[in-house]
Every structure is written in C-alpha cells, then in structure tokens.
Scaffold this motif. Structure first.
Motif, PDB file in Angstrom:
ATOM      1  N   MET A 199      36.585  37.918  39.751  1.00 11.33           N
ATOM      2  CA  MET A 199      37.562  39.299  39.583  1.00 11.33           C
ATOM      3  C   MET A 199      38.581  38.749  39.445  1.00 11.33           C
ATOM      4  O   MET A 199      39.370  39.274  38.527  1.00 11.33           O
ATOM      5  N   LEU A 200      39.202  37.657  40.147  1.00  7.14           N
ATOM      6  CA  LEU A 200      40.738  37.147  39.665  1.00  7.14           C
ATOM      7  C   LEU A 200      40.761  36.436  38.655  1.00  7.14           C
ATOM      8  O   LEU A 200      41.532  36.990  37.778  1.00  7.14           O
ATOM      9  N   ARG A 201      39.697  35.387  38.205  1.00 10.28           N
ATOM     10  CA  ARG A 201      39.761  35.109  36.808  1.00 10.28           C
ATOM     11  C   ARG A 201      39.935  36.146  35.669  1.00 10.28           C
ATOM     12  O   ARG A 201      40.471  36.080  34.634  1.00 10.28           O
ATOM     13  N   GLU A 202      38.959  37.358  35.989  1.00 12.32           N
ATOM     14  CA  GLU A 202      38.797  38.248  34.922  1.00 12.32           C
ATOM     15  C   GLU A 202      40.072  38.977  34.800  1.00 12.32           C
ATOM     16  O   GLU A 202      40.715  39.379  33.519  1.00 12.32           O
ATOM     17  N   ALA A 203      40.827  39.434  35.973  1.00 12.15           N
ATOM     18  CA  ALA A 203      41.944  40.053  35.758  1.00 12.15           C
ATOM     19  C   ALA A 203      43.117  39.122  35.225  1.00 12.15           C
ATOM     20  O   ALA A 203      44.109  39.612  34.472  1.00 12.15           O
ATOM     21  N   LEU A 204      42.988  37.978  35.487  1.00 11.07           N
ATOM     22  CA  LEU A 204      44.089  37.066  34.992  1.00 11.07           C
ATOM     23  C   LEU A 204      44.025  37.067  33.290  1.00 11.07           C
ATOM     24  O   LEU A 204      44.992  36.843  32.727  1.00 11.07           O
ATOM     25  N   VAL A 205      42.751  36.832  32.818  1.00  5.91           N
ATOM     26  CA  VAL A 205      42.479  36.694  31.396  1.00  5.91           C
ATOM     27  C   VAL A 205      43.009  38.212  30.795  1.00  5.91           C
ATOM     28  O   VAL A 205      43.516  38.336  29.872  1.00  5.91           O
ATOM     29  N   GLU A 206      42.677  39.326  31.626  1.00  5.66           N
ATOM     30  CA  GLU A 206      43.260  40.399  30.936  1.00  5.66           C
ATOM     31  C   GLU A 206      44.784  40.649  31.059  1.00  5.66           C
ATOM     32  O   GLU A 206      45.165  41.269  29.834  1.00  5.66           O
ATOM     33  N   GLN A 207      45.268  39.982  31.699  1.00  5.23           N
ATOM     34  CA  GLN A 207      46.691  40.143  31.604  1.00  5.23           C
ATOM     35  C   GLN A 207      47.156  39.000  30.560  1.00  5.23           C
ATOM     36  O   GLN A 207      48.428  38.818  30.262  1.00  5.23           O
ATOM     37  N   GLY A 208      46.205  38.033  29.904  1.00  8.80           N
ATOM     38  CA  GLY A 208      46.723  37.250  29.041  1.00  8.80           C
ATOM     39  C   GLY A 208      47.107  35.897  29.465  1.00  8.80           C
ATOM     40  O   GLY A 208      47.624  34.695  28.657  1.00  8.80           O
ATOM     41  N   ALA A 251      35.067  26.675  37.412  1.00 11.70           N
ATOM     42  CA  ALA A 251      34.342  27.454  38.185  1.00 11.70           C
ATOM     43  C   ALA A 251      34.561  27.487  39.431  1.00 11.70           C
ATOM     44  O   ALA A 251      33.614  28.229  40.339  1.00 11.70           O
ATOM     45  N   SER A 252      35.303  26.644  40.090  1.00 14.01           N
ATOM     46  CA  SER A 252      35.396  26.637  41.552  1.00 14.01           C
ATOM     47  C   SER A 252      36.373  27.663  42.069  1.00 14.01           C
ATOM     48  O   SER A 252      36.709  28.357  41.567  1.00 14.01           O
ATOM     49  N   GLN A 253      36.682  27.476  43.396  1.00 16.00           N
ATOM     50  CA  GLN A 253      37.716  28.258  43.994  1.00 16.00           C
ATOM     51  C   GLN A 253      39.071  27.886  43.542  1.00 16.00           C
ATOM     52  O   GLN A 253      39.944  28.892  44.005  1.00 16.00           O
TER      53      GLN A 253
END
Length: 86
Positions: free
Chosen positions: A1-10, A17-19
């Motif tokens: 979720m965090l990774r996806e949201a950060l990518v969406e923000q640019g 793939a770790s914590q």
C-alpha cells in the motif's frame, strides 16, 4: 500500500521488497532538506547519502514495522505529498 501510494505521488521507490522503502531523491542536499522537513513534522526518516550510496543516488529510508498504524502511514503520505511539490 505504501509503495503504491508513493509511486502514485511520483516518488521513485526503487525495487526493494522488504519493510524498508527507499525514496530515491538523487540530490544529497534536497534529501537532507526533505528529511529535516519530515523531522519537523514528527517523522523520523533518515537521509542516506554518499558515501553510503553513490553520488546522485541519495534517498530517504522509510522503515515500517508492526507498530505503525494506517493513520500514521496516511499522515506520512500526506506530509510527503506536500513536500513533493517543493
């Protein structure tokens, strides 16, 4: 979720793939400024810069653990979204 949201923000989150979620900023000075701005808002996000990483590869180091709530992550994402514009 965090990774996806950060990518969406640019943000560039690399391929980890770790914590540990890196936000690759590139410029060491900007990385330090972002880390300081986050710290002022209560977030401990260490800046990683040369010689720990090559020149041009400075990054912020996000580390998640079981104690981080969805609310905390949402607050961090909101702070990062505002900083992305700077």
């Amino acid at each position: 979720m965090l990774r996806e949201a950060l990518v969406e923000q640019g943000w560039d989150v690399g391929s980890s793939a770790s914590q540990i979620v890196p936000i690759v900023v590139g410029d060491a000075g900007r990385t330090l400024r972002l880390a300081a701005a986050l710290r002022a808002q209560g977030f401990l996000v260490p800046p990683i810069r040369p010689p720990s990483v090559p020149d041009g590869a400075s990054r912020l180091r996000l580390s998640l653990n079981y104690g981080h709530t969805s609310t905390m992550i949402d607050e961090l994402l909101a702070a990062l979204k505002k900083l992305r514009k700077t």
